[in-house]
Design a protein around this motif. Structure first.
Motif, PDB file in Angstrom:
ATOM      1  N   CYS A  54       0.827  -1.217   0.000  1.00  0.00           N
ATOM      2  CA  CYS A  54       0.000   0.000   0.000  1.00  0.00           C
ATOM      3  C   CYS A  54       0.857   1.260   0.000  1.00  0.00           C
ATOM      4  N   LEU A  57       2.106   1.609  -3.481  1.00  0.00           N
ATOM      5  CA  LEU A  57       0.995   1.962  -4.363  1.00  0.00           C
ATOM      6  C   LEU A  57       0.587   3.422  -4.195  1.00  0.00           C
ATOM      7  N   ALA A  58       0.737   3.956  -3.006  1.00  0.00           N
ATOM      8  CA  ALA A  58       0.376   5.357  -2.750  1.00  0.00           C
ATOM      9  C   ALA A  58       1.219   6.316  -3.589  1.00  0.00           C
ATOM     10  N   PHE A  62      -1.375   6.156 -11.285  1.00  0.00           N
ATOM     11  CA  PHE A  62      -2.485   5.249 -11.566  1.00  0.00           C
ATOM     12  C   PHE A  62      -2.895   5.256 -13.032  1.00  0.00           C
ATOM     13  N   PRO A  88      -6.152  -0.101  -4.959  1.00  0.00           N
ATOM     14  CA  PRO A  88      -6.249   1.222  -4.319  1.00  0.00           C
ATOM     15  C   PRO A  88      -7.361   1.280  -3.262  1.00  0.00           C
ATOM     16  N   CYS A  91      -6.326  -0.626  -0.238  1.00  0.00           N
ATOM     17  CA  CYS A  91      -5.292   0.112   0.495  1.00  0.00           C
ATOM     18  C   CYS A  91      -5.806   1.441   1.045  1.00  0.00           C
ATOM     19  N   ILE A  93      -6.583   4.172  -0.544  1.00  0.00           N
ATOM     20  CA  ILE A  93      -5.909   5.309  -1.179  1.00  0.00           C
ATOM     21  C   ILE A  93      -6.981   6.240  -1.730  1.00  0.00           C
ATOM     22  N   PRO A  96      -7.853   7.642  -6.319  1.00  0.00           N
ATOM     23  CA  PRO A  96      -6.960   7.172  -7.381  1.00  0.00           C
ATOM     24  C   PRO A  96      -7.644   7.320  -8.737  1.00  0.00           C
TER      25      PRO A  96
END
Length: 99
Positions: A54, A57-58, A62, A88, A91, A93, A96
Motif C-alpha cells: 500500500c 501503491l500510494a 495510476f 487502491p 489500500c 488510497i 486514485p
C-alpha cells in the motif's frame, strides 16, 4: 511458439529489472514495491495487500498502471488485472485514477 517467445522476453525483462530493483520503476513504483503487491493480485485466493504494498501503491501513477489493465502482460505474469484495479480501494488510497 510466438507466445513462448513473448514469455521468454517478459521474463528476461523482469530479470534485468530485478538486477537493479532499487533503481528501476514502473509507473512510479519500484520493482520491490510491485513485488510486494503481487500476492494480493494473484488468483485464486489472494491475501490482503501488505502495508509495504500500500505504501508503494500510494506513490504510483495510476493512469500509467491502468494502461496495463487490458494488456496480456499481466496475466502472463500471473497477475489478475481485475484484482489489480481493486488494490487502491483495499489500500484505502483516496481518489486514485479510475481504470
Amino acid at each position: 511458439m510466438e507466445s513462448l517467445y513473448k514469455k521468454i522476453a517478459i521474463v528476461s525483462v523482469v530479470l534485468v529489472i530485478l538486477g537493479g530493483a532499487k533503481a528501476q520503476t514502473l509507473c512510479n513504483m519500484t520493482v520491490i514495491g510491485l513485488l510486494e503487491c503481487k500476492p494480493a493480485v494473484t488468483p485464486a485466493k489472494p491475501p490482503p495487500p501488505t502495508a509495504e504494498c500500500c505504501s508503494a501503491l500510494a506513490q504510483a501513477d495510476f493512469k500509467c498502471l491502468c494502461s496495463y489493465k487490458d494488456s496480456k502482460t499481466l496475466p502472463s505474469l500471473g497477475i489478475d488485472p481485475e484484482l489489480a484495479v481493486q488494490l487502491p480501494q483495499k489500500c484505502k488510497i483516496p481518489n486514485p485514477h479510475k481504470c
